[in-house]
Scaffold this motif. Structure first.
Motif, PDB file in Angstrom:
ATOM      1  N   ASP A  60     117.892  21.232  12.389  1.00 40.67           N
ATOM      2  CA  ASP A  60     117.235  22.529  12.410  1.00 40.67           C
ATOM      3  C   ASP A  60     116.012  22.457  13.314  1.00 40.67           C
ATOM      4  O   ASP A  60     115.621  21.381  13.776  1.00 40.67           O
ATOM      5  CB  ASP A  60     116.826  22.924  10.980  1.00 40.67           C
ATOM      6  N   ILE A  61     115.391  23.598  13.574  1.00 35.22           N
ATOM      7  CA  ILE A  61     114.199  23.675  14.412  1.00 35.22           C
ATOM      8  C   ILE A  61     113.012  24.010  13.525  1.00 35.22           C
ATOM      9  O   ILE A  61     113.064  24.953  12.729  1.00 35.22           O
ATOM     10  CB  ILE A  61     114.354  24.749  15.508  1.00 35.22           C
ATOM     11  N   LEU A  62     111.934  23.230  13.654  1.00 36.75           N
ATOM     12  CA  LEU A  62     110.685  23.503  12.948  1.00 36.75           C
ATOM     13  C   LEU A  62     109.618  23.868  13.967  1.00 36.75           C
ATOM     14  O   LEU A  62     109.585  23.316  15.072  1.00 36.75           O
ATOM     15  CB  LEU A  62     110.235  22.303  12.123  1.00 36.75           C
ATOM     16  N   LEU A  63     108.726  24.795  13.592  1.00 34.04           N
ATOM     17  CA  LEU A  63     107.734  25.313  14.530  1.00 34.04           C
ATOM     18  C   LEU A  63     106.375  25.451  13.858  1.00 34.04           C
ATOM     19  O   LEU A  63     106.277  25.981  12.742  1.00 34.04           O
ATOM     20  CB  LEU A  63     108.184  26.684  15.053  1.00 34.04           C
ATOM     21  N   ALA A  64     105.352  24.959  14.549  1.00 39.38           N
ATOM     22  CA  ALA A  64     103.971  25.230  14.163  1.00 39.38           C
ATOM     23  C   ALA A  64     103.515  26.452  14.939  1.00 39.38           C
ATOM     24  O   ALA A  64     103.227  26.366  16.137  1.00 39.38           O
ATOM     25  CB  ALA A  64     103.072  24.033  14.479  1.00 39.38           C
ATOM     26  N   ASP A  65     103.502  27.601  14.274  1.00 35.21           N
ATOM     27  CA  ASP A  65     103.031  28.823  14.910  1.00 35.21           C
ATOM     28  C   ASP A  65     101.561  29.028  14.554  1.00 35.21           C
ATOM     29  O   ASP A  65     100.968  28.226  13.817  1.00 35.21           O
ATOM     30  CB  ASP A  65     103.895  30.013  14.487  1.00 35.21           C
ATOM     31  N   LYS A  66     100.980  30.095  15.030  1.00 37.43           N
ATOM     32  CA  LYS A  66      99.536  30.323  14.901  1.00 37.43           C
ATOM     33  C   LYS A  66      99.049  30.195  13.454  1.00 37.43           C
ATOM     34  O   LYS A  66      98.133  29.429  13.164  1.00 37.43           O
ATOM     35  CB  LYS A  66      99.181  31.694  15.464  1.00 37.43           C
ATOM     36  N   LYS A  67      99.673  30.881  12.520  1.00 35.47           N
ATOM     37  CA  LYS A  67      99.233  30.861  11.128  1.00 35.47           C
ATOM     38  C   LYS A  67     100.329  30.466  10.149  1.00 35.47           C
ATOM     39  O   LYS A  67     100.083  30.436   8.939  1.00 35.47           O
ATOM     40  CB  LYS A  67      98.672  32.237  10.726  1.00 35.47           C
ATOM     41  N   GLN A  68     101.530  30.173  10.632  1.00 31.16           N
ATOM     42  CA  GLN A  68     102.638  29.804   9.766  1.00 31.16           C
ATOM     43  C   GLN A  68     103.328  28.550  10.286  1.00 31.16           C
ATOM     44  O   GLN A  68     103.435  28.353  11.504  1.00 31.16           O
ATOM     45  CB  GLN A  68     103.671  30.928   9.674  1.00 31.16           C
ATOM     46  N   PHE A  69     103.783  27.724   9.340  1.00 28.04           N
ATOM     47  CA  PHE A  69     104.742  26.673   9.662  1.00 28.04           C
ATOM     48  C   PHE A  69     106.108  27.173   9.181  1.00 28.04           C
ATOM     49  O   PHE A  69     106.264  27.544   8.009  1.00 28.04           O
ATOM     50  CB  PHE A  69     104.369  25.360   8.981  1.00 28.04           C
ATOM     51  N   VAL A  70     107.089  27.171  10.089  1.00 30.76           N
ATOM     52  CA  VAL A  70     108.381  27.779   9.779  1.00 30.76           C
ATOM     53  C   VAL A  70     109.509  26.856  10.208  1.00 30.76           C
ATOM     54  O   VAL A  70     109.303  25.906  10.977  1.00 30.76           O
ATOM     55  CB  VAL A  70     108.536  29.155  10.488  1.00 30.76           C
ATOM     56  N   ARG A  79     114.998  32.489  10.024  1.00 34.34           N
ATOM     57  CA  ARG A  79     113.638  31.939   9.980  1.00 34.34           C
ATOM     58  C   ARG A  79     113.134  31.913   8.539  1.00 34.34           C
ATOM     59  O   ARG A  79     113.214  32.910   7.822  1.00 34.34           O
ATOM     60  CB  ARG A  79     112.732  32.803  10.847  1.00 34.34           C
ATOM     61  N   PHE A  80     112.574  30.742   8.140  1.00 36.18           N
ATOM     62  CA  PHE A  80     112.012  30.590   6.804  1.00 36.18           C
ATOM     63  C   PHE A  80     110.581  30.069   6.921  1.00 36.18           C
ATOM     64  O   PHE A  80     110.311  29.131   7.671  1.00 36.18           O
ATOM     65  CB  PHE A  80     112.841  29.615   5.963  1.00 36.18           C
ATOM     66  N   VAL A  81     109.675  30.662   6.164  1.00 36.87           N
ATOM     67  CA  VAL A  81     108.271  30.239   6.151  1.00 36.87           C
ATOM     68  C   VAL A  81     108.092  29.101   5.157  1.00 36.87           C
ATOM     69  O   VAL A  81     108.481  29.214   3.996  1.00 36.87           O
ATOM     70  CB  VAL A  81     107.350  31.423   5.791  1.00 36.87           C
ATOM     71  N   MET A  82     107.485  28.008   5.619  1.00 37.42           N
ATOM     72  CA  MET A  82     107.173  26.876   4.755  1.00 37.42           C
ATOM     73  C   MET A  82     105.774  27.004   4.165  1.00 37.42           C
ATOM     74  O   MET A  82     105.560  26.794   2.957  1.00 37.42           O
ATOM     75  CB  MET A  82     107.296  25.565   5.542  1.00 37.42           C
ATOM     76  N   VAL A  83     104.797  27.317   5.013  1.00 41.01           N
ATOM     77  CA  VAL A  83     103.410  27.481   4.591  1.00 41.01           C
ATOM     78  C   VAL A  83     102.808  28.626   5.408  1.00 41.01           C
ATOM     79  O   VAL A  83     103.041  28.724   6.612  1.00 41.01           O
ATOM     80  CB  VAL A  83     102.586  26.194   4.822  1.00 41.01           C
ATOM     81  N   ASP A  84     102.008  29.452   4.736  1.00 37.54           N
ATOM     82  CA  ASP A  84     101.385  30.605   5.376  1.00 37.54           C
ATOM     83  C   ASP A  84      99.865  30.509   5.215  1.00 37.54           C
ATOM     84  O   ASP A  84      99.374  30.232   4.114  1.00 37.54           O
ATOM     85  CB  ASP A  84     101.909  31.887   4.723  1.00 37.54           C
ATOM     86  N   ASN A  85      99.120  30.692   6.322  1.00 37.19           N
ATOM     87  CA  ASN A  85      97.653  30.700   6.268  1.00 37.19           C
ATOM     88  C   ASN A  85      97.101  29.466   5.547  1.00 37.19           C
ATOM     89  O   ASN A  85      96.307  29.575   4.608  1.00 37.19           O
ATOM     90  CB  ASN A  85      97.150  31.979   5.586  1.00 37.19           C
ATOM     91  N   GLN A 138     112.267  28.331   0.320  1.00 34.00           N
ATOM     92  CA  GLN A 138     111.085  28.860  -0.353  1.00 34.00           C
ATOM     93  C   GLN A 138     109.835  28.157   0.183  1.00 34.00           C
ATOM     94  O   GLN A 138     109.907  27.227   0.982  1.00 34.00           O
ATOM     95  CB  GLN A 138     111.218  28.664  -1.861  1.00 34.00           C
ATOM     96  N   LEU A 139     108.662  28.593  -0.260  1.00 33.98           N
ATOM     97  CA  LEU A 139     107.411  28.003   0.198  1.00 33.98           C
ATOM     98  C   LEU A 139     107.288  26.553  -0.272  1.00 33.98           C
ATOM     99  O   LEU A 139     107.709  26.211  -1.381  1.00 33.98           O
ATOM    100  CB  LEU A 139     106.224  28.814  -0.311  1.00 33.98           C
ATOM    101  N   TRP A 140     106.695  25.702   0.588  1.00 35.36           N
ATOM    102  CA  TRP A 140     106.489  24.297   0.288  1.00 35.36           C
ATOM    103  C   TRP A 140     105.051  24.103  -0.204  1.00 35.36           C
ATOM    104  O   TRP A 140     104.159  24.885   0.118  1.00 35.36           O
ATOM    105  CB  TRP A 140     106.737  23.442   1.516  1.00 35.36           C
ATOM    106  N   GLN A 141     104.824  23.017  -0.944  1.00 37.89           N
ATOM    107  CA  GLN A 141     103.501  22.751  -1.514  1.00 37.89           C
ATOM    108  C   GLN A 141     102.710  21.818  -0.603  1.00 37.89           C
ATOM    109  O   GLN A 141     103.101  20.665  -0.395  1.00 37.89           O
ATOM    110  CB  GLN A 141     103.631  22.118  -2.904  1.00 37.89           C
ATOM    111  N   PRO A 142     101.573  22.286  -0.061  1.00 37.35           N
ATOM    112  CA  PRO A 142     100.770  21.403   0.798  1.00 37.35           C
ATOM    113  C   PRO A 142      99.878  20.467  -0.002  1.00 37.35           C
ATOM    114  O   PRO A 142      99.296  20.851  -1.018  1.00 37.35           O
ATOM    115  CB  PRO A 142      99.927  22.399   1.605  1.00 37.35           C
TER     116      PRO A 142
END
Length: 384
Positions: A60-70, A79-85, A138-142
């Motif tokens: 799969d492809i993972l991306l560090a975007d401006k405010k989301q890791f997806v 597209r799935f969000v792992m962590v937001d803000n 679903q969202l991941w725990q940082p």
């Protein structure tokens, strides 16, 4: 000679000529890459990683975007969000690799991107490990880890002490203009419980402004090749002991990659030159027309037995051009090179990766754009 035997010999000769012609045509023919836009709403696209997130056997492809890791699921590319803000400021990097052999990647991320603040770790830099949920969509725990300011790049690295997370800041603590303390290259050991404290140690502190690093396979471990203001440095593990050596010290590097035959680099930091160093250490400039060169791959994507160089830059140059180019050697001694556009003016390239995403045995190109706000897969159809 019997007629049948003459016919057989003639047939063998014809087939040999055909095989040679096909081989030469493939070697000298134009590479074929078909772009597919995976996402046209990327904000910045700071960094990419490739790996199997959901355990289905496909990268799969993972991306560090401006405010989301997806992450984007291979196949439908949903597209799935792992962590937001995660932090107040932008995200900047991520690392994904299966380090425990369960068929799914472990993920670490870097955020709070604030390169102008080199002293205050609360205002600059962050390192988090992401705990996978039972359902990875679903969202991941940082989990927050100790860090230095200006965290910029990270990779999971196979060392003599097992897999470690190696994190590379941009500056040394308190530095101004690349002068002052050395950059602390930190290696974190994975604890039995990821919620516990992660032991870490400084691998190197001799460079003062770094940008990126490459991993070099050495069998039982991997060496680090770090590029920065003062050139390039190798950190390796020989017989379980860490060793460091200066590789190139006459030019600074923004990006650096190494294969068995070449070292390729973008010089200087965010520079305009694509260069190679051959096996004799000779430096050859392939082009000086990049603008904000920021992405580099050294890999044989064409099955030629020679590496090609894929380079991306994110601002238009004096010719009004930006994008991704491939450089291919015309001879076995790497003396002359041919440049081929992969993407012209549709990709303000921030990061590049290669992987065989569709299982056809050919490495595809994955790129994230900054001002173009896109994530694109360039499917490798070369040889069809």
């Amino acid at each position: 000679m019997p007629h049948q035997k003459r016919v057989l010999i003639l047939l063998i000769m014809v087939l040999s000529v055909i095989s040679l012609t096909v081989a030469l045509t493939y070697r000298t023919g134009s590479p074929q890459f078909q772009p597919q836009v995976i996402d046209d709403q990327v904000q910045i696209g700071y960094g990419l990683a490739i790996g199997d997130v959901d355990g289905d056997g496909k990268d799969d492809i993972l991306l560090a975007d401006k405010k989301q890791f997806v992450w984007y699921r291979n196949g439908d590319w949903k597209r799935f969000v792992m962590v937001d803000n995660l932090t107040e400021r932008d995200n900047v990097c991520l690392a994904a690799r299966d380090i425990n052999g369960d068929g799914q990647v472990e993920v670490a991320v870097g955020a709070q991107w604030n390169p102008g603040e080199t002293s205050n770790e609360n205002q600059s830099g962050s390192v988090h490990y992401l705990i996978r949920p039972q359902d990875p969509t679903q969202l991941w725990q940082p989990v927050k880890l100790q860090h230095e300011p200006t965290v910029h790049r990270m990779k999971w690295v196979k060392t003599a002490d097992g897999f470690q997370l190696v994190v590379l800041p941009l500056h040394g603590r308190g530095n101004k203009g690349g002068e002052g303390a050395g950059v602390k290259v930190l290696a974190y050991s994975f604890p039995q419980n990821p919620l516990d404290q992660w032991p870490n140690k400084v691998l190197d502190q001799s460079m003062h402004l770094t940008h990126n690093f490459d991993l070099i396979n050495q069998g039982s471990s991997e060496a680090l090749l770090i590029g920065g203001k003062e050139g390039a440095k190798m950190i390796s593990w020989q017989k379980g002991a860490q060793q460091s050596s200066q590789v190139i010290d006459d030019h600074g590097f923004g990006e650096i990659r190494k294969s068995d035959h070449l070292i390729a680099g973008i010089q200087p930091l965010h520079g305009q030159q694509l260069v190679i160093y051959n096996q004799k250490g000779k430096r050859i400039i392939l082009t000086d027309s990049l603008n904000q060169g920021h992405a580099l791959i050294l890999e044989d994507l064409l099955s030629q037995g020679q590496d090609q160089i894929i380079v991306g830059w994110r601002n238009k140059n004096d010719q009004g051009e930006m994008g991704i180019k491939m450089y291919r050697a015309n001879d076995p001694d790497w003396n002359t090179w041919q440049s081929i556009w992969i993407d012209k003016n549709q990709m303000a390239c921030e990061d590049l990766k290669v992987a065989d995403l569709n299982g056809d045995g050919r490495m595809d190109i994955i790129a994230a754009g900054r001002s173009t706000h896109n994530l694109v897969v360039y499917w490798n159809n070369s040889g069809d």
